[in-house]
Design a protein around this motif. Structure first.
Motif, PDB file in Angstrom:
ATOM      1  N   ASP A 101       0.845  -1.181   0.000  1.00 24.00           N
ATOM      2  CA  ASP A 101       0.000   0.000   0.000  1.00 24.00           C
ATOM      3  C   ASP A 101       0.891   1.244   0.000  1.00 24.00           C
ATOM      4  O   ASP A 101       2.118   1.144   0.002  1.00 24.00           O
ATOM      5  CB  ASP A 101      -0.980  -0.003   1.177  1.00 24.00           C
ATOM      6  N   GLU A 102       0.283   2.414   0.018  1.00 22.48           N
ATOM      7  CA  GLU A 102       1.056   3.650  -0.092  1.00 22.48           C
ATOM      8  C   GLU A 102       2.035   3.825   1.062  1.00 22.48           C
ATOM      9  O   GLU A 102       3.197   4.192   0.862  1.00 22.48           O
ATOM     10  CB  GLU A 102       0.099   4.847  -0.145  1.00 22.48           C
TER      11      GLU A 102
ATOM     12  N   GLU B   3      -2.680   4.676  -3.873  1.00 18.92           N
ATOM     13  CA  GLU B   3      -3.194   3.559  -3.075  1.00 18.92           C
ATOM     14  C   GLU B   3      -2.242   2.373  -3.124  1.00 18.92           C
ATOM     15  O   GLU B   3      -1.132   2.458  -2.626  1.00 18.92           O
ATOM     16  CB  GLU B   3      -4.614   3.197  -3.509  1.00 18.92           C
ATOM     17  N   SER B   4      -2.591   1.271  -3.782  1.00 18.20           N
ATOM     18  CA  SER B   4      -1.765   0.063  -3.709  1.00 18.20           C
ATOM     19  C   SER B   4      -1.143  -0.285  -5.051  1.00 18.20           C
ATOM     20  O   SER B   4      -1.570   0.165  -6.102  1.00 18.20           O
ATOM     21  CB  SER B   4      -2.612  -1.121  -3.220  1.00 18.20           C
TER      22      SER B   4
END
Length: 219
Positions: A58-59, A81-82
């Motif tokens: 993820d971030e 995001e991911s």
């Protein structure tokens, strides 16, 4: 310092599909995660663990990887995001002509198998490793001891266990409650599931299964 990222496996939420980043090796460069400007260095910041092909981040995890390696105050990630890092398999690396490095110590006379190496980028480097080719076994073989981490170049590691001719190996035989070990030399190449002719230090010659032989000698 490069770090392994085995602890960062993430279950991706079903609400979105993460972007995929196709890696050229197990090395994760800064540009795989973040936007890199012209002239900016692009160091290796982490490595995908051996045996892992897909790794979701993820971030926060992506930023933490970068901060652990580089003192950067602001990082513009390539994706929101991911994201999923996709490491190449050994088969795809060979198809692309990508290079390998020794993941473990390789002793003289040992065939170089997939379990002994790890993919790496070629980057115009030349290999000084003592690697030959056994035409009978159709396999690369170490002609001298190779230390772990040594760059091997664009070789094709074998996928099954084989032993070269004239290799100094250790014979292990279980005789009831007693385990007998002897140093022997192979008189022919062999592979797992078959027998091979060996010679002891006192000149005796006989046949044993390859499974009874080990290349892990202390030299």
């Amino acid at each position: 310092m490069q770090i392994e990222i085995a602890s960062l496996v993430l279950l991706v939420a079903a609400s979105g599909t993460p972007a995929e980043v196709q890696l050229q090796s197990r090395d994760v460069h800064l540009s795989d995660l973040a936007v890199v400007s012209d002239g900016q260095s692009n160091p290796v910041i982490a490595r995908v663990p051996r045996g892992t092909i897909r790794l979701a981040l993820d971030e926060d995890q992506a930023r933490r990887l970068i901060r652990n390696r580089l003192p950067m105050n602001h990082v513009e990630l390539r994706f929101e995001e991911s994201m999923t890092l996709v490491a190449p398999t050994h088969a795809s690396m060979r198809h692309l002509g990508t290079c390998f490095a020794a993941a473990n110590r390789v002793v003289k006379g040992q065939f170089i198998s997939a379990s002994l190496v790890e993919p790496t980028t070629c980057e115009g480097r030349r290999s000084n490793a003592k690697v030959g080719y056994d035409r009978d076994a159709r396999a690369p073989v170490a002609t001298d001891e190779i230390a772990a981490g040594t760059y091997l170049g664009p070789i094709s590691p074998i996928t099954d266990r084989r032993i070269a001719k004239d290799a100094d190996v250790l014979l292990t035989i279980d005789a009831g409650p007693v385990t007998i070990t002897r140093s022997v030399t192979t008189l022919q190449a062999g592979q797992e599931g078959r027998n091979v002719v060996i010679q002891t230090v006192d000149g005796k010659v006989f046949t044993v299964p390859v499974s009874h032989l080990s290349e892990d000698l202390a030299q």
